[in-house]
Scaffold this motif. Structure first.
Motif, PDB file in Angstrom:
ATOM      1  N   LEU A 169       0.932  -1.367  -0.103  1.00  0.00           N
ATOM      2  CA  LEU A 169      -0.049  -0.011   0.084  1.00  0.00           C
ATOM      3  C   LEU A 169       0.904   1.366  -0.135  1.00  0.00           C
ATOM      4  O   LEU A 169       0.729   2.153  -0.789  1.00  0.00           O
ATOM      5  CB  LEU A 169      -0.972   0.014   1.130  1.00  0.00           C
ATOM      6  CG  LEU A 169      -1.977   0.825   1.420  1.00  0.00           C
ATOM      7  CD1 LEU A 169      -3.085   1.142   0.015  1.00  0.00           C
ATOM      8  CD2 LEU A 169      -2.730   1.075   2.605  1.00  0.00           C
ATOM      9  N   GLY A 170       1.819   1.216   0.860  1.00  0.00           N
ATOM     10  CA  GLY A 170       2.737   2.324   0.719  1.00  0.00           C
ATOM     11  C   GLY A 170       3.606   2.634  -0.664  1.00  0.00           C
ATOM     12  O   GLY A 170       3.767   3.542  -1.024  1.00  0.00           O
ATOM     13  N   GLN A 172       2.031   1.824  -3.280  1.00  0.00           N
ATOM     14  CA  GLN A 172       1.104   2.321  -4.169  1.00  0.00           C
ATOM     15  C   GLN A 172       0.809   3.938  -3.861  1.00  0.00           C
ATOM     16  O   GLN A 172       0.569   4.650  -4.885  1.00  0.00           O
ATOM     17  CB  GLN A 172      -0.322   1.691  -4.070  1.00  0.00           C
ATOM     18  CG  GLN A 172      -0.132   0.335  -4.718  1.00  0.00           C
ATOM     19  CD  GLN A 172      -1.613  -0.303  -4.416  1.00  0.00           C
ATOM     20  OE1 GLN A 172      -2.469  -0.297  -5.013  1.00  0.00           O
ATOM     21  NE2 GLN A 172      -1.327  -1.592  -3.648  1.00  0.00           N
ATOM     22  N   ALA A 173       0.875   4.264  -2.712  1.00  0.00           N
ATOM     23  CA  ALA A 173       0.930   5.721  -2.327  1.00  0.00           C
ATOM     24  C   ALA A 173       1.750   6.543  -3.017  1.00  0.00           C
ATOM     25  O   ALA A 173       1.644   7.350  -3.426  1.00  0.00           O
ATOM     26  CB  ALA A 173       0.926   5.771  -0.884  1.00  0.00           C
ATOM     27  N   ARG A 175       3.341   5.695  -5.863  1.00  0.00           N
ATOM     28  CA  ARG A 175       2.979   5.882  -7.117  1.00  0.00           C
ATOM     29  C   ARG A 175       2.095   6.984  -7.489  1.00  0.00           C
ATOM     30  O   ARG A 175       2.134   7.595  -8.384  1.00  0.00           O
ATOM     31  CB  ARG A 175       2.448   4.486  -7.779  1.00  0.00           C
ATOM     32  CG  ARG A 175       1.775   4.611  -9.132  1.00  0.00           C
ATOM     33  CD  ARG A 175       0.849   3.479  -9.444  1.00  0.00           C
ATOM     34  NE  ARG A 175      -0.271   3.381  -8.813  1.00  0.00           N
ATOM     35  CZ  ARG A 175      -0.819   2.376  -8.366  1.00  0.00           C
ATOM     36  NH1 ARG A 175      -0.279   1.065  -8.779  1.00  0.00           N
ATOM     37  NH2 ARG A 175      -1.879   2.332  -7.698  1.00  0.00           N
ATOM     38  N   GLU A 176       1.123   7.289  -6.561  1.00  0.00           N
ATOM     39  CA  GLU A 176       0.087   8.180  -6.707  1.00  0.00           C
ATOM     40  C   GLU A 176       0.451   9.577  -6.288  1.00  0.00           C
ATOM     41  O   GLU A 176       0.325  10.498  -7.080  1.00  0.00           O
ATOM     42  CB  GLU A 176      -1.055   7.829  -6.034  1.00  0.00           C
ATOM     43  CG  GLU A 176      -1.747   6.674  -5.985  1.00  0.00           C
ATOM     44  CD  GLU A 176      -2.251   6.735  -7.481  1.00  0.00           C
ATOM     45  OE1 GLU A 176      -3.125   7.457  -7.979  1.00  0.00           O
ATOM     46  OE2 GLU A 176      -2.257   5.567  -8.074  1.00  0.00           O
ATOM     47  N   ASP A 177       1.392   9.634  -5.367  1.00  0.00           N
ATOM     48  CA  ASP A 177       1.723  11.132  -5.031  1.00  0.00           C
ATOM     49  C   ASP A 177       3.122  10.998  -3.898  1.00  0.00           C
ATOM     50  O   ASP A 177       2.682  10.563  -2.819  1.00  0.00           O
ATOM     51  CB  ASP A 177       0.717  11.868  -4.493  1.00  0.00           C
ATOM     52  CG  ASP A 177       1.087  13.480  -4.435  1.00  0.00           C
ATOM     53  OD1 ASP A 177       2.406  13.654  -3.847  1.00  0.00           O
ATOM     54  OD2 ASP A 177       0.229  14.231  -4.545  1.00  0.00           O
ATOM     55  N   ALA A 179       4.883  13.255  -2.492  1.00  0.00           N
ATOM     56  CA  ALA A 179       5.029  14.315  -1.256  1.00  0.00           C
ATOM     57  C   ALA A 179       3.933  13.840  -0.434  1.00  0.00           C
ATOM     58  O   ALA A 179       4.330  13.718   0.833  1.00  0.00           O
ATOM     59  CB  ALA A 179       4.967  15.510  -2.103  1.00  0.00           C
ATOM     60  N   ALA A 180       2.643  13.475  -0.784  1.00  0.00           N
ATOM     61  CA  ALA A 180       1.665  13.091   0.004  1.00  0.00           C
ATOM     62  C   ALA A 180       1.977  11.847   0.648  1.00  0.00           C
ATOM     63  O   ALA A 180       1.646  11.666   1.848  1.00  0.00           O
ATOM     64  CB  ALA A 180       0.437  13.107  -0.756  1.00  0.00           C
ATOM     65  N   ALA A 181       2.724  11.045   0.072  1.00  0.00           N
ATOM     66  CA  ALA A 181       3.034   9.628   0.621  1.00  0.00           C
ATOM     67  C   ALA A 181       3.974  10.035   1.901  1.00  0.00           C
ATOM     68  O   ALA A 181       4.043   9.334   2.780  1.00  0.00           O
ATOM     69  CB  ALA A 181       3.428   8.774  -0.403  1.00  0.00           C
ATOM     70  N   ALA A 182       5.110  10.742   1.678  1.00  0.00           N
ATOM     71  CA  ALA A 182       6.061  11.069   2.474  1.00  0.00           C
ATOM     72  C   ALA A 182       5.425  11.903   3.701  1.00  0.00           C
ATOM     73  O   ALA A 182       5.731  11.611   5.052  1.00  0.00           O
ATOM     74  CB  ALA A 182       7.132  12.016   1.830  1.00  0.00           C
ATOM     75  N   SER A 184       2.443  11.185   4.817  1.00  0.00           N
ATOM     76  CA  SER A 184       1.702  10.382   5.535  1.00  0.00           C
ATOM     77  C   SER A 184       2.468   9.413   6.341  1.00  0.00           C
ATOM     78  O   SER A 184       2.095   8.408   6.730  1.00  0.00           O
ATOM     79  CB  SER A 184       0.859   9.543   4.587  1.00  0.00           C
ATOM     80  OG  SER A 184      -0.085  10.676   3.831  1.00  0.00           O
ATOM     81  N   VAL A 186       5.413   7.559   4.917  1.00  0.00           N
ATOM     82  CA  VAL A 186       5.848   6.550   4.050  1.00  0.00           C
ATOM     83  C   VAL A 186       7.292   6.928   3.523  1.00  0.00           C
ATOM     84  O   VAL A 186       7.670   8.019   3.186  1.00  0.00           O
ATOM     85  CB  VAL A 186       5.206   6.403   2.760  1.00  0.00           C
ATOM     86  CG1 VAL A 186       5.857   5.145   1.959  1.00  0.00           C
ATOM     87  CG2 VAL A 186       3.788   5.896   3.068  1.00  0.00           C
TER      88      VAL A 186
END
Lengths: 302, 242
Positions: A169-170, A172-173, A175-177, A179-182, A184, A186
């Motif tokens: 899931l991390g 995929q996050a 892949r999606e974005d 900066a937003a993953a970091a 959150s 990740v």
């Protein structure tokens, strides 16, 4: 849906019980290699969104190491492991560097790296590589078939486990974005490196099976960018970023290629190129999406 | 002890000083509003605190320990969460998966059924109940904001940075958003708000910091800030009296 994959695996395990056709077994090995290449590419390119054009480098590297060791008398299963390890080590060596690049630059950079390797190998080992003579005299297709099946099962199993995990899931996050993953929590570089290690290690395993299967080939042949392109093509046809997609794509691609290559020889590449463009434009979810759309329709109808 | 403190923090882009030696403190449980015209360095300040940018000089402390220069995911895991000015949910994932990312990687990681239960609770708390299986890409602008907030809350932060949460909302959505923020405040979460809608900021904040061209020019309770001539000047220009 996972049952469909397990059923498919059981079916392929049983095939040699009913037929001794060399044609079918050969097709089977090619299919397993295709599944392994597509799915291992999918871990990095599909789940994590790092579109690499250099996947063939690791397929080739695995083949090179395994073939060399096997040719020098090491047992095949024992020879495959160093192939995998060399791929992982090489990927970590270039990973930190390659991940400084983003998007298109990452794609081009990985292609350049893979091409460099291919040319170096072609220059250093210009001669054809032939299977050891003892192995040639008692060459049997069946162990290749089952080793290939084990490879495909492992690769799909790893992808399925990853898809259900927190780490998947991390990825995929990311892949999606990124900066937003970091933001959150990740760890972006760590997850990318892990995806790279899994992806290239599995590609190295596939290379080892290739080296075990093919009687003779030029050492630079498995480094050919065509392997990377095919892996991408199959992933996109089936459904990039899903577990079922690359399997479906590999099935579709291998069978259609077998059919078309005999009848249309060179034109079949043109057909696949066109198909790829059509899928990306019209059906970005691939064949898997056809299935989900169909199910939604049925649900609405009932 | 202050929950968050900035000491003489500066950030330059090329020759431009986006944030000039800013010092400020955020006390536990308070709602601090940050205001200032476009380009005054508000978002840069958020990016410095959340680790998306590294300051050129100065120290940022969280719970007393320096976090200057830490990567954003580590800062998140210490308890600082943020939303984005232009919301950035993971569009290819479902609403629930978006929240599961925050739950799985935040301060108090959850997994399995505990994470699933918590995700339902979070969806409901921001007003997204029943939308968990929807891909984020199919949500409306307001629902995407809710999701961005829920994902930030999922990391169990002690401090939440809300970057222009009310930008682009219609009056009804704005009052809904204010209700959401008030509820967070009531739960004792420490909040830092950057907002362009001045009246909303004055109403929500207990204390306000005003930035202009990267410098802190005023600080105080909303009533004082609204009357501060320096603040009035940067928003309305100085009025030439005869």
């Amino acid at each position: 849906m996972l049952w469909a994959l397990l059923g498919l695996g059981a079916g392929f395990t049983a095939i040699p019980l009913f037929t001794e056709s060399d044609y079918l077994l050969n097709l089977g090995v090619q299919l397993f290699l295709a599944v392994a290449l597509a799915q291992s590419w999918n871990v990095l390119g599909g789940f994590t969104g790092q579109i690499t054009l250099g996947h063939a480098a690791f397929f080739g590297l695995g083949a090179l190491v395994t073939r060399t060791l096997w040719g020098n008398g090491v047992g095949i299963l024992l020879a495959i492991i160093p192939g995998i390890l060399v791929c992982i080590a090489f990927s970590l060596l270039i990973g930190g560097l390659a991940f400084r690049l983003r998007g298109d630059y990452f794609a081009i950079g990985t292609l350049a790296l893979a091409e460099m390797l291919r040319i170096i190998v072609g220059n250093l080992l210009p001669g054809i590589s032939t299977i050891p003579s003892t192995a040639l005299t008692n060459y049997a297709l069946l162990p290749r078939y089952y080793l290939g099946l084990a490879l495909a099962a492992l690769v799909v199993g790893v992808a399925a486990a990853l898809a259900r995990s927190r780490i998947g899931l991390g990825m995929q996050a990311i892949r999606e974005d990124e900066a937003a993953a970091a933001a959150s929590g990740v760890g972006v570089l760590g997850h990318k490196l892990l995806a790279l290690v899994i992806s290239t290690g599995l590609a190295g395993f596939a290379g080892g099976v290739f080296a075990y299967y093919h009687a003779s080939y030029y050492p630079q042949y498995p480094f050919s960018p065509l392997w990377s392109f095919e892996a991408i093509l199959m992933s996109f046809i089936g459904g990039v970023g899903t577990v079922h997609g690359p399997v479906l794509g590999a099935l579709f691609y291998t069978i259609l290629k077998e059919y078309l290559a005999v009848r249309l020889v060179e034109i079949h590449l043109l057909i696949f190129g066109t198909l790829f463009i059509l899928i990306v434009l019209l059906l970005p979810g691939g064949l898997v999406e056809v299935w989900t759309r169909f199910r939604r329709l049925v649900h609405r109808g009932s | 002890m202050a929950l968050l403190s900035l000491e003489n923090v500066s950030k330059t882009f090329g020759g431009v000083m986006a944030v000039k030696s800013v010092s400020l403190q955020v006390e536990p449980g308070e709602v601090l509003g940050v205001m200032g015209p476009n380009g005054s360095g508000k978002t840069t300040l958020f990016n410095l605190v959340s680790g998306a940018l590294v300051p050129n000089s100065g120290t940022i402390r969280f719970k007393g320990a320096p976090i200057t220069g830490l990567p954003p995911h580590r800062i998140c895991r210490q308890g600082i969460a943020r939303t984005f000015q232009l919301v950035r949910p993971f569009l290819g994932l479902t609403a629930r998966q978006n929240i599961l990312v925050g739950l799985g990687y935040g301060c108090r990681p959850l997994s399995g059924s505990a994470a699933r239960e918590k995700s339902e609770e979070l969806l409901a708390s921001v007003g997204l109940e029943g939308l968990g299986d929807r891909p984020a890409s199919t949500l409306t602008a307001m629902d995407r904001k809710r999701l961005d907030l829920a994902r930030a809350l999922a990391t169990s932060p002690d401090l939440l940075l809300l970057d222009e949460f009310m930008a682009g909302l219609n009056p009804q959505e704005t009052s809904e958003a204010m209700g959401l923020i008030r509820r967070l405040q009531a739960r004792g979460l420490t909040l830092v708000l950057v907002e362009h809608i001045v009246w909303a900021l004055l109403e929500l904040s207990q204390r306000i910091v005003v930035l202009s061209a990267g410098e802190k020019i005023a600080e105080g309770p909303p009533t004082a800030i609204a009357r501060d001539p320096r603040v009035v000047e940067i928003y309305l220009g100085s009025i030439p009296f005869p």
